[in-house]
Design an enzyme around this catalytic site. Sequence first.
Site, short mmCIF file in Angstrom:
data_model
loop_
_atom_site.label_atom_id
_atom_site.label_comp_id
_atom_site.label_asym_id
_atom_site.label_seq_id
_atom_site.Cartn_x
_atom_site.Cartn_y
_atom_site.Cartn_z
N ASN A 9 33.50 14.98 54.18
CA ASN A 9 34.52 14.72 52.81
C ASN A 9 35.20 13.56 53.22
OD1 ASN A 9 36.53 15.14 50.93
ND2 ASN A 9 37.52 16.88 51.78
N LYS A 11 37.36 12.31 51.33
CA LYS A 11 38.57 12.26 50.61
C LYS A 11 38.83 10.77 49.78
CE LYS A 11 40.12 15.65 53.96
NZ LYS A 11 41.21 16.22 54.93
N HIS A 96 39.89 22.67 47.81
CA HIS A 96 40.33 22.12 49.30
C HIS A 96 41.76 22.36 49.20
CE1 HIS A 96 41.20 19.15 52.27
NE2 HIS A 96 40.07 19.21 52.68
N GLU A 98 44.04 20.09 50.07
CA GLU A 98 44.78 19.13 49.58
C GLU A 98 44.88 19.18 47.95
OE1 GLU A 98 42.47 16.18 51.69
OE2 GLU A 98 43.50 16.78 53.40
N GLU A 168 39.10 26.33 56.24
CA GLU A 168 40.07 25.04 56.81
C GLU A 168 41.26 25.60 56.78
OE1 GLU A 168 37.54 21.33 55.81
OE2 GLU A 168 39.04 21.83 54.12
N GLY A 174 43.50 17.33 59.80
CA GLY A 174 44.26 15.81 59.90
C GLY A 174 45.07 15.86 61.07
N SER A 213 40.10 19.06 61.93
CA SER A 213 39.98 18.24 63.28
C SER A 213 38.70 18.28 63.83
CB SER A 213 41.30 18.38 63.99
OG SER A 213 42.34 18.11 63.21
#
Length: 255
Positions: A9, A11, A96, A98, A168, A174, A213
């Site tokens: 991904n 992003k 996702h 985010e 996730e 991250g 990660s």
Amino acid sequence: MRTRLIAGNWKMHKTAAEAVTFVHEFRKVLSPSTSIDIVLAPPFVSLFAVQQAMTQEDRFAIAAQNLYWETEGAYTGEVSGSMLQDLGCTYVIVGHSERRHLFGEKNDEVNKKVKAALAHGLIPILCVGETLEEREAGNTQAVVKDQLLKGLSEVGVENIPTIIIAYEPVWAIGTGRAASVEQAEEVHAFLRATLSTEFGEISQDVRILYGGSVSPQNAEALFSCKEIDGALIGKACLDPVVFAKICGLADLAST
Ligand code: 13P
């Protein structure tokens, strides 16, 4: 036997020109005999360039990072499933964290996106995961179950084996702090048990990816776990050599 899948991904990274450079470099370093499924998810604006740069021999497919559930209309700034299918996308990431946490996406919207993806022949990669607060309050299972079942609401059972789930944990994304193999294994097993209760034996075919990660350092241990069918990778997918290394480790774990 579920085929392992590694998805990158991107992003909001890479221009179209940088995306094409990635494809050329990735092709050089990826083992041509790889037996796993590999997916690149560039930003919308680079999808066309990536699709154009791909050849018949390439061992990877493309995904979008999001979609809108309507097919067309007055929806400024949105992109539909039919447009993504037309661009050559095979997969689309849906829900996702985010999107959920920065852009306020709710489970019912995620569900509309899952259904729209399927209606346009795209394979949804449905993301679920708890925040650190939710984990510490002992709510991990309740949160991921809610996201999973609401995300899959009214999805015909015949579509279930096609769908990919990505676990996730928000606190692992991250942060450089991946879930331990035990933590991931526990949630993956819970997700599969939840799918089995809801959809029956067919759930054994659903691939459940881990994301958060993932790196060449921890990938081998994660892929040694039978509950983990692959990974959804952020930072470590931006460098073709690093991403190919993780793909190689997944391939090795499959043999
Ligand atoms: P990182 O690998 O950068 O933690 O991101 C994971 C992720 O969000 C993939 O969708």
